[in-house]
Design a protein around this motif. Structure first.
Motif, PDB file in Angstrom:
ATOM      1  N   CYS A   1      51.136  15.350 -26.671  1.00  8.66           N
ATOM      2  CA  CYS A   1      50.233  16.569 -26.866  1.00  8.66           C
ATOM      3  C   CYS A   1      49.922  16.695 -28.151  1.00  8.66           C
ATOM      4  O   CYS A   1      49.113  17.193 -28.644  1.00  8.66           O
ATOM      5  CB  CYS A   1      50.669  17.821 -26.013  1.00  8.66           C
ATOM      6  SG  CYS A   1      50.614  17.627 -24.215  1.00  8.66           S
TER       7      CYS A   1
ATOM      8  N   VAL B   1      55.992  27.164 -27.571  1.00  7.12           N
ATOM      9  CA  VAL B   1      54.977  26.372 -27.270  1.00  7.12           C
ATOM     10  C   VAL B   1      53.826  26.114 -28.173  1.00  7.12           C
ATOM     11  O   VAL B   1      53.051  25.236 -28.478  1.00  7.12           O
ATOM     12  CB  VAL B   1      54.451  26.347 -25.811  1.00  7.12           C
ATOM     13  CG1 VAL B   1      55.623  26.164 -24.802  1.00  7.12           C
ATOM     14  CG2 VAL B   1      53.872  27.816 -25.637  1.00  7.12           C
TER      15      VAL B   1
ATOM     16  N   VAL C   1      55.467  16.300 -23.977  1.00  7.02           N
ATOM     17  CA  VAL C   1      55.185  17.147 -25.134  1.00  7.02           C
ATOM     18  C   VAL C   1      54.613  16.453 -26.410  1.00  7.02           C
ATOM     19  O   VAL C   1      53.721  16.813 -27.012  1.00  7.02           O
ATOM     20  CB  VAL C   1      56.135  18.112 -25.547  1.00  7.02           C
ATOM     21  CG1 VAL C   1      55.861  19.099 -26.728  1.00  7.02           C
ATOM     22  CG2 VAL C   1      56.547  19.222 -24.232  1.00  7.02           C
TER      23      VAL C   1
ATOM     24  N   ILE D   1      50.856  22.114 -23.568  1.00  8.16           N
ATOM     25  CA  ILE D   1      52.292  22.216 -23.775  1.00  8.16           C
ATOM     26  C   ILE D   1      52.841  23.341 -22.746  1.00  8.16           C
ATOM     27  O   ILE D   1      53.839  22.937 -22.012  1.00  8.16           O
ATOM     28  CB  ILE D   1      52.821  22.249 -25.176  1.00  8.16           C
ATOM     29  CG1 ILE D   1      52.391  21.024 -26.107  1.00  8.16           C
ATOM     30  CG2 ILE D   1      54.428  22.583 -25.147  1.00  8.16           C
ATOM     31  CD1 ILE D   1      52.691  21.462 -27.444  1.00  8.16           C
TER      32      ILE D   1
END
Length: 263
Positions: free
Chosen positions: A45, A73, A42, A87
């Motif tokens: 990203c 998210v 995560v 995500i």
């Protein structure tokens, strides 16, 4: 040369090195911190601006919260929908429909319409100027000082100082909110990107007092309130405020505004 002593010294050094290596290996096992692979994915990203606009302490904090399921998210306003989709593919769940936001400066008081009450001589800093007499050289004590405190903190080049006031490029703005924190006059706000109208004034005084310091200021005539078919505008003191959940971009408020303050 005494080769025996050399060999003994070399052996001692080698032995110490092996012992240190073993101890470090054991220490690494004892104090090992388990890292969630999902959290790492995560974090990769996220854009890495560490702006805090998500409400967490930087991108690391947000990545941890998303991986644990305590944050949505689509919590990153800078990354937007593109990052939310990446995500969601990692942690699962629906990316949802993120509402893109943009910062706007609630002031049209450029050097052509806002009156100065004295010549300011000092550092070109909004923060410093706001601590000068009258809160700065402009007659309007609510408007943009134009020294670019907001521009200095914008990482995306979305803010320019034009004719003495800050102007934000909606397309470049990533809604990181750093400009909001930097402005000592508190006249930068966030609105949905798809909304096209804003009250371009932050002066909370009566109309006559406003006009005495800025010809572009809101006079509080309430015509915008009366003309809105969705009742999306209400007066907060002498200054109107738009409810963007009700606003449909019809533009009637802009047409009715005699001060041309809605844009």
């Amino acid at each position: 040369m005494d080769y025996v002593n050399v060999l003994i010294a070399a052996g001692i050094i080698a032995g110490v090195a092996v012992l240190v290596g073993i101890l470090l290996g054991k220490a690494g096992e004892i104090f090992k911190v388990d890292v969630d692979e999902k959290e790492i994915a995560v974090r990769e990203c996220l854009p890495g601006n560490n702006c805090g606009a998500c409400g967490f302490p930087g991108c690391d904090g947000l990545a941890k919260a998303i991986a644990e399921g305590s944050a949505a998210v689509n919590s990153c306003p800078v990354g937007g929908e593109a990052v939310a989709e990446k995500i969601s593919a990692i942690v699962g769940g629906d990316a949802g429909n993120s509402v893109r936001m943009t910062a706007v400066v609630k002031c049209k008081g450029d050097c052509n319409v806002a009156k100065d009450v004295y010549n300011y001589v000092g550092p070109e800093s909004c923060l410093i100027a706001s601590n000068s007499p009258n809160g700065g050289p402009k007659g309007c004590t609510y408007g943009c000082l134009g020294y670019g405190e907001c521009k200095k903190v914008c990482e995306f080049g979305a803010i320019e100082i034009i004719d003495g006031i800050a102007v934000i490029d909606r397309d470049k703005c990533k809604a990181c909110r750093k400009c909001i924190e930097a402005c000592p006059r508190h006249l930068i706000t966030m609105i949905p990107y798809n909304k096209t109208h804003i009250i371009m004034c932050n002066n909370k005084d009566r109309g006559l007092d406003v006009k005495n310091v800025c010809s572009a200021g809101c006079i509080g005539c309430t015509l915008c309130v009366k003309s809105c078919p969705k009742e999306a505008i209400e007066m907060k003191g002498f200054l109107p405020e738009i409810d963007y959940e009700k606003c449909v971009n019809c533009g009637l408020c802009e047409k009715k505004c005699p001060a041309k303050n809605i844009s």
